[in-house]
Design a protein around this motif. Structure first.
Motif, PDB file in Angstrom:
ATOM      1  N   HIS A   1       0.812  -1.212   0.000  1.00  0.00           N
ATOM      2  CA  HIS A   1       0.000   0.000   0.000  1.00  0.00           C
ATOM      3  C   HIS A   1       0.847   1.264   0.000  1.00  0.00           C
ATOM      4  O   HIS A   1       0.518   2.248  -0.666  1.00  0.00           O
ATOM      5  N   THR A   2       1.983   1.233   0.718  1.00  0.00           N
ATOM      6  CA  THR A   2       2.868   2.410   0.745  1.00  0.00           C
ATOM      7  C   THR A   2       3.393   2.740  -0.651  1.00  0.00           C
ATOM      8  O   THR A   2       3.682   3.895  -0.934  1.00  0.00           O
ATOM      9  N   VAL A   3       3.524   1.728  -1.481  1.00  0.00           N
ATOM     10  CA  VAL A   3       3.983   1.973  -2.853  1.00  0.00           C
ATOM     11  C   VAL A   3       2.838   2.575  -3.675  1.00  0.00           C
ATOM     12  O   VAL A   3       3.032   3.534  -4.423  1.00  0.00           O
ATOM     13  N   LEU A   4       1.647   2.005  -3.512  1.00  0.00           N
ATOM     14  CA  LEU A   4       0.480   2.493  -4.268  1.00  0.00           C
ATOM     15  C   LEU A   4       0.265   3.993  -4.068  1.00  0.00           C
ATOM     16  O   LEU A   4      -0.097   4.700  -5.008  1.00  0.00           O
ATOM     17  N   ILE A   5       0.503   4.467  -2.832  1.00  0.00           N
ATOM     18  CA  ILE A   5       0.212   5.876  -2.564  1.00  0.00           C
ATOM     19  C   ILE A   5       1.444   6.778  -2.716  1.00  0.00           C
ATOM     20  O   ILE A   5       1.402   7.954  -2.386  1.00  0.00           O
ATOM     21  N   ASN A   6       2.548   6.211  -3.234  1.00  0.00           N
ATOM     22  CA  ASN A   6       3.743   7.027  -3.483  1.00  0.00           C
ATOM     23  C   ASN A   6       3.795   7.388  -4.965  1.00  0.00           C
ATOM     24  O   ASN A   6       4.106   6.558  -5.821  1.00  0.00           O
ATOM     25  N   GLU A   7       3.480   8.647  -5.272  1.00  0.00           N
ATOM     26  CA  GLU A   7       3.310   9.030  -6.671  1.00  0.00           C
ATOM     27  C   GLU A   7       4.594   8.910  -7.490  1.00  0.00           C
ATOM     28  O   GLU A   7       4.555   8.473  -8.648  1.00  0.00           O
ATOM     29  N   ALA A   8       5.725   9.284  -6.877  1.00  0.00           N
ATOM     30  CA  ALA A   8       6.992   9.237  -7.618  1.00  0.00           C
ATOM     31  C   ALA A   8       7.335   7.806  -8.020  1.00  0.00           C
ATOM     32  O   ALA A   8       7.713   7.536  -9.169  1.00  0.00           O
ATOM     33  N   VAL A   9       7.199   6.878  -7.073  1.00  0.00           N
ATOM     34  CA  VAL A   9       7.530   5.480  -7.362  1.00  0.00           C
ATOM     35  C   VAL A   9       6.535   4.906  -8.374  1.00  0.00           C
ATOM     36  O   VAL A   9       6.917   4.215  -9.324  1.00  0.00           O
TER      37      VAL A   9
END
Ligand code: C2E
Ligand code: MG
Ligand code: MG
Ligand code: MG
Length: 280
Positions: free
Chosen positions: A121-129
């Motif tokens: 989930h932390t990746v899903l909400i990280n726009e840059a990544v």
């Protein structure tokens, strides 16, 4: 004496705590090192389509062979990677490496329509990544399997608003999403309906005691019926026996994944598995 024993127990307990902490810190240190040196490998578990009678996709799963500890299961180091921010480079590595390996093995969309990737989930909400992941998906587009991003139901529901807006945004950019480990997170139908999903994956805890366990049979049938009304494909995970496969087929499940069909394998073996068909 009892007093003595008590004191020894105290020291034992203290030593145990200290050892746990040292273990954790050294695991984290080693995980950082593994990220830097890209010391991970990938395995692929193919998925059999009951509706199309062919291999339809594969899920890529990360593996970490630790020099001293041996194989560390992802359930142990992924949560650590999530807490420490290492999941971002790990996820980029997995996507990049998987696309490279598939290309080298000559496995394209003809052989495999989709490749599923687990997304924290932390990746899903990280726009840059997410932007970089999206960039890689696009640059590999020609003839490559479509990428499906799997988010666990628990993570999605704990952060429903953030999940919803991120999924809607990336869905509009052409990404496809799947809900992983479905059935463990107590979502209501109304909430689930809001998410722009391509697919549901029924958690293997519901599959393992099929068809004998009446509760699991009823739950599985209910999930399949619900998915049908929402026009969602359903993947059953952890299918280990032909009886489970038959039950799922009889109840309208579209895709099967599990040891009975194929174990997760390195890329070299994936080609061999894809050459065989499943009798069902
Ligand atoms: P998951 O996404 O639900 O993956 C399915 C897990 O079930 C895999 O465990 C797979 O090896 C196992 N499995 C497949 N078929 C069967 C079966 O028939 N019986 C049984 N008992 N197990 C089966 P694995 O590879 O240990 O991965 C565990 C979890 O770690 C995954 O669960 C996923 O949540 C996470 N994970 C794995 N790779 C990645 C990754 O690259 N990124 C992230 N964020 N998470 C990952
Ligand atoms: Mg998964
Ligand atoms: Mg799962
Ligand atoms: Mg899981």
């Amino acid at each position: 004496s009892a007093k003595h024993q008590g004191r020894n127990r105290h020291y034992l307990f203290h030593d145990q705590l200290k050892q746990n902490l040292i273990d954790r810190l050294s695991l984290l240190e080693d995980l950082r090192e593994a990220c830097n040196t890209r010391a991970f490998s990938l395995v692929y578990q193919p998925q059999w389509s009951l509706t199309q009678q062919c291999w339809i996709g594969a899920e890529v799963l990360i593996r970490w062979q630790h020099p001293k500890r041996g194989a560390v299961p992802p359930d142990q180091f992924i949560p650590l990677a999530e807490r420490e921010g290492l999941i971002h480079p790990i996820t980029e590595f997995v996507l990049e490496r998987a696309l490279k390996e598939l290309t080298t093995a000559g496995i394209g969309r003809q052989q495999l329509a989709t490749l599923s990737l687990n997304l924290s989930h932390t990746v899903l909400i990280n726009e840059a990544v997410m932007n970089r992941l999206q960039g890689r998906v696009h640059s590999h587009r020609d003839g490559q399997p479509d990428i499906i991003m799997e988010i666990t139901e628990t993570a999605a529901m704990e952060n429903l608003e953030a999940t919803l807006s991120a999924m809607e945004y990336w869905r509009a950019q052409g990404m496809r999403f799947s809900i992983d480990d479905f059935g463990t997170g107590y979502s209501s139908l109304a909430r689930l309906k809001q998410l722009p999903l391509a697919e549901l994956k029924i958690d293997r805890s519901f599959i393992q005691d099929l068809p004998e366990d009446v509760n699991d049979a009823v739950i599985t049938q209910a999930i399949l019926a619900m998915a049908k009304t929402l026009s969602l494909d359903v993947v059953a995970e952890g299918v280990e026996t032909p009886e489970q496969a038959q039950f799922l087929k009889d109840n309208g499940c579209s895709v099967l994944q599990g040891y009975w069909l194929a174990r997760p394998v390195p890329i070299g073996e994936l080609t061999h598995i894809l050459a065989h068909t499943i009798d069902l």
